[in-house]
Motif scaffolding. Structure first.
Motif, PDB file in Angstrom:
ATOM      1  N   ASP A  41     -30.957 -19.139 -69.973  1.00 28.99           N
ATOM      2  CA  ASP A  41     -30.076 -18.183 -69.315  1.00 28.99           C
ATOM      3  C   ASP A  41     -30.751 -16.815 -69.216  1.00 28.99           C
ATOM      4  O   ASP A  41     -30.662 -16.149 -68.185  1.00 28.99           O
ATOM      5  CB  ASP A  41     -28.759 -18.052 -70.063  1.00 28.99           C
ATOM      6  CG  ASP A  41     -27.894 -19.301 -69.924  1.00 28.99           C
ATOM      7  OD1 ASP A  41     -28.158 -20.102 -69.002  1.00 28.99           O
ATOM      8  OD2 ASP A  41     -26.971 -19.457 -70.730  1.00 28.99           O
ATOM      9  N   ALA A  44     -33.424 -17.095 -66.570  1.00 32.46           N
ATOM     10  CA  ALA A  44     -32.843 -17.121 -65.231  1.00 32.46           C
ATOM     11  C   ALA A  44     -32.386 -15.722 -64.825  1.00 32.46           C
ATOM     12  O   ALA A  44     -32.557 -15.321 -63.669  1.00 32.46           O
ATOM     13  CB  ALA A  44     -31.672 -18.094 -65.180  1.00 32.46           C
ATOM     14  N   SER A  45     -31.816 -14.986 -65.764  1.00 26.25           N
ATOM     15  CA  SER A  45     -31.386 -13.623 -65.474  1.00 26.25           C
ATOM     16  C   SER A  45     -32.584 -12.737 -65.139  1.00 26.25           C
ATOM     17  O   SER A  45     -32.533 -11.939 -64.208  1.00 26.25           O
ATOM     18  CB  SER A  45     -30.632 -13.060 -66.670  1.00 26.25           C
ATOM     19  OG  SER A  45     -30.313 -11.716 -66.466  1.00 26.25           O
ATOM     20  N   ARG A  46     -33.669 -12.904 -65.882  1.00 31.62           N
ATOM     21  CA  ARG A  46     -34.874 -12.115 -65.623  1.00 31.62           C
ATOM     22  C   ARG A  46     -35.470 -12.496 -64.269  1.00 31.62           C
ATOM     23  O   ARG A  46     -35.910 -11.628 -63.504  1.00 31.62           O
ATOM     24  CB  ARG A  46     -35.894 -12.338 -66.732  1.00 31.62           C
ATOM     25  CG  ARG A  46     -37.111 -11.433 -66.639  1.00 31.62           C
ATOM     26  CD  ARG A  46     -38.037 -11.581 -67.825  1.00 31.62           C
ATOM     27  NE  ARG A  46     -38.339 -12.946 -68.216  1.00 31.62           N
ATOM     28  CZ  ARG A  46     -39.279 -13.708 -67.657  1.00 31.62           C
ATOM     29  NH1 ARG A  46     -39.987 -13.245 -66.671  1.00 31.62           N
ATOM     30  NH2 ARG A  46     -39.484 -14.929 -68.088  1.00 31.62           N
ATOM     31  N   GLN A  47     -35.455 -13.790 -63.940  1.00 34.22           N
ATOM     32  CA  GLN A  47     -35.974 -14.233 -62.646  1.00 34.22           C
ATOM     33  C   GLN A  47     -35.132 -13.684 -61.505  1.00 34.22           C
ATOM     34  O   GLN A  47     -35.663 -13.307 -60.455  1.00 34.22           O
ATOM     35  CB  GLN A  47     -36.015 -15.758 -62.586  1.00 34.22           C
ATOM     36  CG  GLN A  47     -37.133 -16.371 -63.393  1.00 34.22           C
ATOM     37  CD  GLN A  47     -37.095 -17.892 -63.341  1.00 34.22           C
ATOM     38  OE1 GLN A  47     -36.127 -18.488 -62.881  1.00 34.22           O
ATOM     39  NE2 GLN A  47     -38.157 -18.514 -63.818  1.00 34.22           N
ATOM     40  N   LYS A  48     -33.829 -13.624 -61.727  1.00 31.58           N
ATOM     41  CA  LYS A  48     -32.942 -13.089 -60.698  1.00 31.58           C
ATOM     42  C   LYS A  48     -33.219 -11.611 -60.471  1.00 31.58           C
ATOM     43  O   LYS A  48     -33.270 -11.147 -59.331  1.00 31.58           O
ATOM     44  CB  LYS A  48     -31.482 -13.305 -61.110  1.00 31.58           C
ATOM     45  CG  LYS A  48     -30.490 -12.885 -60.070  1.00 31.58           C
ATOM     46  CD  LYS A  48     -29.068 -13.176 -60.504  1.00 31.58           C
ATOM     47  CE  LYS A  48     -28.078 -12.733 -59.458  1.00 31.58           C
ATOM     48  NZ  LYS A  48     -26.698 -12.936 -59.883  1.00 31.58           N
ATOM     49  N   LYS A  49     -33.432 -10.868 -61.560  1.00 34.66           N
ATOM     50  CA  LYS A  49     -33.739  -9.441 -61.430  1.00 34.66           C
ATOM     51  C   LYS A  49     -35.092  -9.227 -60.768  1.00 34.66           C
ATOM     52  O   LYS A  49     -35.258  -8.320 -59.957  1.00 34.66           O
ATOM     53  CB  LYS A  49     -33.701  -8.764 -62.796  1.00 34.66           C
ATOM     54  CG  LYS A  49     -32.310  -8.616 -63.353  1.00 34.66           C
ATOM     55  CD  LYS A  49     -32.317  -7.951 -64.706  1.00 34.66           C
ATOM     56  CE  LYS A  49     -30.902  -7.844 -65.258  1.00 34.66           C
ATOM     57  NZ  LYS A  49     -30.887  -7.226 -66.586  1.00 34.66           N
ATOM     58  N   ASP A  50     -36.063 -10.068 -61.089  1.00 37.89           N
ATOM     59  CA  ASP A  50     -37.377  -9.973 -60.453  1.00 37.89           C
ATOM     60  C   ASP A  50     -37.286 -10.289 -58.966  1.00 37.89           C
ATOM     61  O   ASP A  50     -37.937  -9.635 -58.139  1.00 37.89           O
ATOM     62  CB  ASP A  50     -38.376 -10.907 -61.130  1.00 37.89           C
ATOM     63  CG  ASP A  50     -38.759 -10.450 -62.529  1.00 37.89           C
ATOM     64  OD1 ASP A  50     -38.492  -9.267 -62.856  1.00 37.89           O
ATOM     65  OD2 ASP A  50     -39.314 -11.266 -63.290  1.00 37.89           O
ATOM     66  N   ALA A  51     -36.482 -11.288 -58.614  1.00 43.43           N
ATOM     67  CA  ALA A  51     -36.312 -11.645 -57.207  1.00 43.43           C
ATOM     68  C   ALA A  51     -35.619 -10.510 -56.445  1.00 43.43           C
ATOM     69  O   ALA A  51     -35.979 -10.208 -55.301  1.00 43.43           O
ATOM     70  CB  ALA A  51     -35.512 -12.932 -57.081  1.00 43.43           C
ATOM     71  N   GLU A  52     -34.644  -9.875 -57.090  1.00 44.50           N
ATOM     72  CA  GLU A  52     -33.961  -8.746 -56.453  1.00 44.50           C
ATOM     73  C   GLU A  52     -34.915  -7.573 -56.254  1.00 44.50           C
ATOM     74  O   GLU A  52     -34.900  -6.917 -55.207  1.00 44.50           O
ATOM     75  CB  GLU A  52     -32.769  -8.307 -57.302  1.00 44.50           C
ATOM     76  CG  GLU A  52     -31.974  -7.181 -56.702  1.00 44.50           C
ATOM     77  CD  GLU A  52     -30.804  -6.760 -57.560  1.00 44.50           C
ATOM     78  OE1 GLU A  52     -30.261  -5.674 -57.293  1.00 44.50           O
ATOM     79  OE2 GLU A  52     -30.438  -7.492 -58.495  1.00 44.50           O
ATOM     80  N   TRP A  55     -37.161  -8.385 -53.359  1.00 42.51           N
ATOM     81  CA  TRP A  55     -36.426  -8.239 -52.105  1.00 42.51           C
ATOM     82  C   TRP A  55     -36.314  -6.770 -51.721  1.00 42.51           C
ATOM     83  O   TRP A  55     -36.500  -6.406 -50.554  1.00 42.51           O
ATOM     84  CB  TRP A  55     -35.042  -8.869 -52.249  1.00 42.51           C
ATOM     85  CG  TRP A  55     -34.208  -8.720 -51.017  1.00 42.51           C
ATOM     86  CD1 TRP A  55     -34.239  -9.513 -49.906  1.00 42.51           C
ATOM     87  CD2 TRP A  55     -33.231  -7.709 -50.771  1.00 42.51           C
ATOM     88  NE1 TRP A  55     -33.337  -9.047 -48.993  1.00 42.51           N
ATOM     89  CE2 TRP A  55     -32.699  -7.946 -49.485  1.00 42.51           C
ATOM     90  CE3 TRP A  55     -32.748  -6.632 -51.499  1.00 42.51           C
ATOM     91  CZ2 TRP A  55     -31.723  -7.138 -48.923  1.00 42.51           C
ATOM     92  CZ3 TRP A  55     -31.774  -5.821 -50.942  1.00 42.51           C
ATOM     93  CH2 TRP A  55     -31.264  -6.081 -49.669  1.00 42.51           C
TER      94      TRP A  55
END
Length: 154
Positions: A41, A44-52, A55
């Protein structure tokens, strides 16, 4: 027969205290995945922040390159206007001078949505400023062209 006696209720709920009942005894619905505090989890949160952040950086570069399209369009319109002085050429020249100046005044507001601690907006801002200065130089060049041909700037 008296009312209420001898008739069994069709629906009855018994509210007995079952202290041995546990929420984990009930199976999860189909398709439901129970969330847990796994290390996955956090990953996944870190990956989401990196993807944001990626972007936001991509969008900042797109915004920074937008004046180039305007520069090409304005150059074509100035070429179509020619070197004679008439209402259309005066409007195009005014627009070529005004748009870059107003864009340069709002650089901070343009890049505000992409501000993040993980996103460096300095390079996109510098590109944005350089392209707007080039557009301003194009407008000044057209103004000088008109002044040599009789456009009243004095």
């Amino acid at each position: 027969m008296e009312k209420g006696k001898g008739l069994a209720r069709r629906w009855a709920v018994e509210f007995a205290d079952n202290s041995s009942y546990s929420p984990t005894d009930v199976p999860d619905p189909i398709g439901f995945i129970r969330s847990s505090s796994d290390p996955d989890d956090a990953n996944a949160s870190r990956q989401k922040k990196d993807a944001e952040a990626a972007w936001k950086a991509q969008k900042a570069w797109e915004v920074a390159q937008a004046p180039f399209k305007n520069l090409l369009m304005m150059g074509f319109m100035m070429w179509m206007a020619g070197s004679t002085v008439h209402l259309f050429s005066i409007g195009i020249t005014f627009s070529a001078l005004w748009q870059p100046v107003s864009a340069l005044q709002g650089v901070g507001k343009v890049f505000e949505p992409y501000k993040d601690s993980r996103v460096d907006t300095l390079a996109p801002k510098l590109l944005f400023i350089a392209l707007n200065l080039a557009a301003l130089a194009l407008g000044v060049w057209k103004e000088v062209e008109y002044s040599s041909g009789g456009f009243p700037i004095n």
